[in-house]
Enzyme design. Structure first.
Site, short mmCIF file in Angstrom:
data_model
loop_
_atom_site.label_atom_id
_atom_site.label_comp_id
_atom_site.label_asym_id
_atom_site.label_seq_id
_atom_site.Cartn_x
_atom_site.Cartn_y
_atom_site.Cartn_z
N GLY A 115 0.82 -1.20 0.00
CA GLY A 115 0.00 0.00 0.00
C GLY A 115 0.86 1.25 0.00
CB CYS A 116 0.16 4.69 -1.14
SG CYS A 116 -1.47 4.95 -0.44
CE1 TYR A 117 -1.41 8.33 3.86
CE2 TYR A 117 -3.30 6.90 3.51
CZ TYR A 117 -2.76 8.17 3.60
OH TYR A 117 -3.57 9.27 3.45
CB CYS A 172 5.52 6.58 2.62
SG CYS A 172 6.42 8.12 2.75
#
Lengths: 346, 346, 346, 346
Positions: D149-151, D154
């Protein structure tokens, strides 16, 4: 008719003071002070004011201004107000200082974080920290108000009830704050150019932002003991608004209703603090242009933490609006006079 | 106390009506009509209104509303107001229609450009085109106001003086208009998503936008002869604001002072039209949140044309503010009551 | 391996040159020139370049640079390139000047509109106006390229086919252009601060913008006679992109197919010009980050005018991308080498 | 030539896959799948692709696609990929799933947080969590990749080194994340309209966001024990970008150099992770359009905490770029092939 003078009238907070005061019938602005624009028409600096203001900008002679004003607002750089403060001024006019000069009681802390020498520390004790929701009575009789910082106002009001009631361990408090770009001021800097700010977000002043000791001092007073917090501000691509997301570890197991009751206890009679409905996250747009702070919270049983949130317009409740709220109190007016503003959406 | 009802209260123009009226002491909103949100709390649809409105949304029963209101604002889709209009309504309440239903006198033109059948054409002649700067006297006694479109208001006020005085050939007029995205409404469409609009600009409705015949009708009245213009709207990544840049060929050689005198002749007594200083280009931010239109012009001797410019908040002077200005006139109040708003900057 | 030097590498156009060239295997950047940042790491000025560039900025010694480069790009203020031009430079390196110094053949016109004395007018005639779509052959053998301005590129390519074919009266052409804020440069000015630009649109330089004579010169060449136009640029709250909306009076009655055929005639073999489908309005976001110009048109039979539209990234096809397109041609490479960029959306 | 198919090609992540793959010479896209736009031209849905793609959208027949592709990317809603997975597909093509279907090893956790039944849990153990910086070797031989996932990408890369090395107490980790609006997808919802998002910031999914268990699972693996964190995402008015600000309590006193050495140990050979210089806060704009994650940290001795920060483009390293990085590894290509993209600024 209250006569008001504004020092630093050509910055964003100064412009907001003018915008709000010009819409009142009971206040007259007698002085638009500006170091950079002396003798220029004020409405040529803020063209939204065309047809409202015909005056030119004045210089920064605080004593002369005190002769012509009942109240002086100083929306000026750190150190400026302190450098001009004296008994002659205070004996003639009330002063509401929007800078940080009188916010921190320990002058050594002020001088360390702001890296500046305080020129008139003798007035620090007299100055009242102008957060009406906690200092209303002291504000009534004050001559000199230290108007709170934008981040401290939103941060403090978001976490205050739970710290005060001992529900959270204040030394676990972490405040992650996000601000619109007007908070960076109207100075010409590459970092604040449209193309540098737009479509981007970043933290700044991590661990060293000057609003940290101000928040800590107020939370320490609420907690009744010294409090140290983490505070991280961020720059967001929008003109106005501050959002605070704060985290604290719960000292006991609590229900939604119990926490809600605590927020209500502190704020249900406060016109400018709106405790939102369950699961409604504060959003800066819902308060834009108004003097409201919207607050709410979420209990996270998995981590035994509570997330406390607040949203506010940094130029209104975070600066000019709160200053006027203080003025209203000092002059015996209804606290929300001229401030019953419906936020502008969209 | 004027009792006001709003049909279409949950759109952006309806929300702006509520925002502006809620700040007045002499108006009470009795009806928040909304087809989509019946029985939901109005302040849950527009959360800026929390603490100001406790009412739930009502349905679209215009006759029932007429019983409870002195004035009805219809901020509804094209055709809606016309479909509910009748003598029973008009005999009980004044109606200010923010849709296009009664703006165009020739029903065939309306039906062609809007591609809709007009249900009550019998009221078109009675309806007054609610642009106070030209129709003030007629508005005073009107029962039914056709509140002007956003683009037409800004376009017309920018070019009107020079057309009226015969300074430019009206058939050379080209209007290149730019609007913020609130003009596209609050409907859920992919084209209006944040990521589709942000960081982009485009023209739309080129040659076929529905506001064209409305502008042409008013300019024809001003010119005393039929006028055909080019009109091109653009979508701009901002919430509010319309900017008009209009071009016209001069019929004679003129000086700045001569043209300035003409603008002043028409607008120096108009509270809501600000003719800017020489070489100051109107900018939407300088009027945001207010009912002002800022206008100016530039003579271009190289091309024998004049560039006429106007800036306005599309939701205020372009919709809700102008509707309230009309209401003030109809009820014998000062025209700027509740509308002496200083634009918000930044 | 082509060795390239960039003067003015720390402005937005200079940064875009670096961004595009760093992604190529056949070009090496040997010189990052910058008056303001000499000796500072280039990647500290443009932090997107971290890990790509380890070099520090160099001074503006064009002769020294010519020793180390096959091609020099000057993305510098007006007058700078002209002040350093000489035979020693041109004998060693090709020069592609992104400023206006060599764009206008009549030095008196240049000096009047730019209010600057031209230091080396003797090179004006030799310089080739670097718009490959019309000057491809001349570019091949050139030593000195006058890279077109951003507005002229988009304006010219939008209206060129219809002027060239005599379909419209060139003296009726009105160009209403809209630009993102990177076009205003990276200098620290209050007018370009985030809060001043955001949520606003305005015209600027009305009737006096310096790109006017450049557009007129190129259109005059296309028309075979002197052409005078109206040109109005606007500042739009977005980083990148130029949109042109141009108006011209048709000299005869035409169909969509006829006009489409003309656009296709000029552009169907042009990689960087995309003629859109019927009724599809160009939008700046659809070309962002690429070297494309999207063009289209709409015939308006009511007014006997045609609306011509173009969208482009001002930093790519309007500056750095076009400069590289010229470099490719000058070095005998495929014209789109390193430029087959798919626009970034959203 | 690798043949690639994209399911969900008309969402933002799907469009980014197409944008990145179309610029490669060694990959051919054979299938643009889209439930909503079957038979429509792909370039009419994403007009940036005009001239690059002439294909129409296909339906969601994964088995037919597997016949025509070497690799299938599924940028589809939760549950979709799992519902179509079977041996026939996996025996013919490698699958890189950009949804969450195979990210979480405990199917009960997945079903609880996503509130959905998993249709093919038998493939969960086989699936490799496609974060190359920690799972590179396993990715090489995988048939099925769960693209992170994106979150989580990061968040994890920002805090991983200090958790792995035991420098911070993982259960004190608080992650305050901020995302651009493309993360909300291309569905037509009022909440994601331009005027609702612009000029505002808010938290959402407080305490209940679905990416929480994914981050916790990976941090638990790194810590070698179960980890529970606080995670709060925010919606920011920008198209692209995720910024993570994470807080953790230090388990011992450390210097800047010691912590820097740890970050360097994990990332100095990682092309896509840039550890910034001291006191340089990551900023989303500096990575826009690229596959980089910029990370940095700040020790706060006052609170004994460390602030860990990361910035990334949510559509590239947070989705399409990371998927392609995985593809490169799976096909034995250089990991950064087609991904040596210089971030776009401004």
């Amino acid at each position: 008719m209250i006569k008001a003078g504004i020092m630093g009238a050509t910055g964003y907070a100064g412009g907001e003071l003018a915008r709000l005061l010009l819409q009142r019938d009971d206040v007259e602005i007698t002085w638009y002070g500006s170091k950079s624009y002396v003798d220029q028409k004020y409405a040529s600096v803020f063209k939204n004011m065309v047809q409202f203001v015909d005056d030119a900008c004045m210089d920064d002679n605080m004593e002369a201004l005190a002769e012509q004003a009942d109240v002086i607002f100083t929306a000026t750089p750190q150190g400026f107000c302190a450098s001009l403060m004296n008994e002659a001024v205070l004996s003639k006019a009330k002063v509401i200082d929007l800078s940080a000069d009188y916010r921190i009681k320990d002058v050594a802390v002020y001088e360390k974080w702001y890296n500046i020498e305080h020129k008139t520390p003798e007035y620090i004790q007299e100055a009242v920290y102008g957060l009406p929701e906690i200092n209303r009575e002291k504000i009534k009789g004050a001559r000199l108000i230290a108007n709170p910082g934008c981040y401290p106002t939103c941060s403090f009001l978001s976490v205050y009830p739970l710290v005060k009631e001992g529900l959270i361990d204040p030394n676990t408090v972490i405040i992650d704050a996000k601000s619109g770009t007007s908070g960076a001021g109207r100075g010409a800097k590459v970092d604040n150019l449209y193309c540098e700010v737009n479509e981007s977000i970043k933290a700044y002043g991590v661990g060293v932002h000057r609003h940290t000791p101000e928040i800590e001092e107020q939370l320490s007073l609420a907690a009744g003991k010294p409090v140290t917090i983490s505070f991280t501000p961020h720059l967001v691509p929008m003109n106005r608004g501050i959002l605070v997301t704060a985290y604290g570890t719960l000292l006991k197991s609590v229900t939604y209703e119990e926490v809600k009751a605590i927020y209500d206890k502190y704020y249900e009679n406060e016109y400018f603090v709106r405790v939102l409905s369950r699961d409604e996250a504060p959003q800066t747009k819902w308060v834009e242009g108004s003097n409201f702070v919207d607050v709410n919270f979420k209990i996270d049983p998995r981590t035994n933490r509570v997330v406390m949130m607040g949203a506010m317009d940094n130029l209104v409740k975070g600066a000019a609006g709160q200053a006027i709220q203080n003025m209203n109190i000092m002059f015996g007016l209804p606290e929300n006079q001229g401030l019953k503003l419906v936020p502008m959406f969209p």
